[in-house]
Design a protein around this motif. Structure first.
Motif, mmCIF file in Angstrom:
data_model
loop_
_atom_site.group_PDB
_atom_site.id
_atom_site.type_symbol
_atom_site.label_atom_id
_atom_site.label_comp_id
_atom_site.label_asym_id
_atom_site.label_seq_id
_atom_site.Cartn_x
_atom_site.Cartn_y
_atom_site.Cartn_z
ATOM 1 N N UNK A 278 65.696 12.866 20.285
ATOM 2 C CA UNK A 278 65.152 13.168 21.608
ATOM 3 C C UNK A 278 64.293 14.429 21.559
ATOM 4 N N UNK A 279 64.712 15.411 20.777
ATOM 5 C CA UNK A 279 63.928 16.638 20.638
ATOM 6 C C UNK A 279 62.589 16.361 19.952
ATOM 7 N N UNK A 280 62.574 15.446 18.987
ATOM 8 C CA UNK A 280 61.318 15.066 18.337
ATOM 9 C C UNK A 280 60.405 14.373 19.339
ATOM 10 N N UNK A 281 60.942 13.480 20.155
ATOM 11 C CA UNK A 281 60.135 12.818 21.188
ATOM 12 C C UNK A 281 59.547 13.854 22.148
ATOM 13 N N UNK A 282 60.343 14.855 22.516
ATOM 14 C CA UNK A 282 59.846 15.922 23.393
ATOM 15 C C UNK A 282 58.736 16.708 22.704
ATOM 16 N N UNK A 283 58.883 16.951 21.406
ATOM 17 C CA UNK A 283 57.856 17.673 20.656
ATOM 18 C C UNK A 283 56.560 16.868 20.582
ATOM 19 N N UNK A 284 56.657 15.567 20.350
ATOM 20 C CA UNK A 284 55.463 14.718 20.300
ATOM 21 C C UNK A 284 54.768 14.725 21.662
ATOM 22 N N UNK A 285 55.533 14.530 22.740
ATOM 23 C CA UNK A 285 54.945 14.492 24.083
ATOM 24 C C UNK A 285 54.262 15.811 24.435
ATOM 25 N N UNK A 286 54.923 16.923 24.161
ATOM 26 C CA UNK A 286 54.343 18.221 24.529
ATOM 27 C C UNK A 286 53.166 18.586 23.636
ATOM 28 N N UNK B 51 44.685 14.532 17.083
ATOM 29 C CA UNK B 51 44.828 15.977 16.872
ATOM 30 C C UNK B 51 46.259 16.480 17.002
ATOM 31 N N UNK B 52 47.163 15.673 17.503
ATOM 32 C CA UNK B 52 48.534 16.098 17.799
ATOM 33 C C UNK B 52 49.223 16.595 16.525
ATOM 34 N N UNK B 53 49.552 17.878 16.491
ATOM 35 C CA UNK B 53 50.129 18.503 15.297
ATOM 36 C C UNK B 53 51.468 17.882 14.906
ATOM 37 N N UNK B 54 52.296 17.547 15.870
ATOM 38 C CA UNK B 54 53.613 16.993 15.556
ATOM 39 C C UNK B 54 53.481 15.589 14.983
ATOM 40 N N UNK B 55 52.576 14.789 15.529
ATOM 41 C CA UNK B 55 52.349 13.456 14.976
ATOM 42 C C UNK B 55 51.818 13.544 13.549
ATOM 43 N N UNK B 56 50.957 14.516 13.296
ATOM 44 C CA UNK B 56 50.449 14.712 11.938
ATOM 45 C C UNK B 56 51.585 15.085 11.000
ATOM 46 N N UNK B 57 52.462 15.960 11.440
ATOM 47 C CA UNK B 57 53.601 16.366 10.628
ATOM 48 C C UNK B 57 54.489 15.174 10.285
ATOM 49 N N UNK C 16 51.060 16.489 22.105
ATOM 50 C CA UNK C 16 49.935 15.659 22.534
ATOM 51 C C UNK C 16 49.344 16.190 23.839
ATOM 52 N N UNK C 17 50.200 16.534 24.790
ATOM 53 C CA UNK C 17 49.735 17.015 26.092
ATOM 54 C C UNK C 17 48.913 18.293 25.936
ATOM 55 N N UNK C 18 49.371 19.203 25.087
ATOM 56 C CA UNK C 18 48.614 20.432 24.833
ATOM 57 C C UNK C 18 47.290 20.137 24.137
ATOM 58 N N UNK C 19 47.297 19.201 23.182
ATOM 59 C CA UNK C 19 46.051 18.841 22.498
ATOM 60 C C UNK C 19 45.047 18.255 23.487
ATOM 61 N N UNK C 20 45.527 17.440 24.421
ATOM 62 C CA UNK C 20 44.642 16.861 25.434
ATOM 63 C C UNK C 20 44.112 17.935 26.372
ATOM 64 N N UNK C 21 44.982 18.819 26.837
ATOM 65 C CA UNK C 21 44.537 19.914 27.722
ATOM 66 C C UNK C 21 43.494 20.789 27.019
ATOM 67 N N UNK C 22 43.697 21.055 25.739
ATOM 68 C CA UNK C 22 42.757 21.860 24.966
ATOM 69 C C UNK C 22 41.407 21.171 24.843
#
Length: 141
Positions: free
Chosen positions: A49-57, A123-129, A59-65
């Motif tokens: 669940x923490x990984x899912x939260x990391x992916x969501x957040x 661009x999502x850093x967590x997805x890349x990781x 991605x959201x930051x990458x989109x806002x940026x």
């Protein structure tokens, strides 16, 4: 620019034990977590669940940026991340990930929002990781 982020986890017992996690920011301080296998009957969270939260957040930051770099400020971006877990011979693995995103950005056509979201997905850093490329769908903004 480099930055180091860290968290500490402690665990007692076998697979049916329990643990706590604390992040450097102290946003999470001694938050309880359980094995994902017993999540349905447990309180607290689990690593998946923490990984899912990391992916969501992330991605959201990458989109806002991306939107900000193009001169747009989001009124709201909402992202729901799903991770599909499968049992493999060596343990559990993530078989797929999906993101559902919606947002409100003044004076930005839907096609442009989608273009930025597709780029942010890459661009999502967590997805890349995690070496995953989530599928992307769009909800009502």
């Amino acid at each position: 620019m480099e930055r180091t982020c860290s968290a500490e986890a402690g665990w007692t017992g076998g697979i049916n034990g329990s643990g706590t996690i604390t992040t450097d920011s102290r946003t999470l301080t001694n938050v309880g977590f359980q094995s994902g296998l017993k999540y349905a009957e447990a309180t607290g969270t689990n690593p998946e669940e923490l990984v899912a939260a990391a992916v969501a957040s992330s991605f959201t930051l990458a989109l806002a940026d991306r939107l900000a770099k193009d001169g747009h400020e989001a009124e709201l971006i909402r992202t729901l991340a799903h991770l599909e877990l499968v049992r493999e011979s060596g343990g559990w693995g993530i078989s797929s990930a999906s993101l559902e995103v919606s947002g409100r950005v003044a004076d930005l056509p839907e096609t442009e929002f989608r273009r930025h979201a597709e780029a942010a997905r890459r661009d999502c850093a967590i997805s890349q990781l995690l070496k995953i490329e989530p599928t992307l769908s769009f909800g009502a903004g």
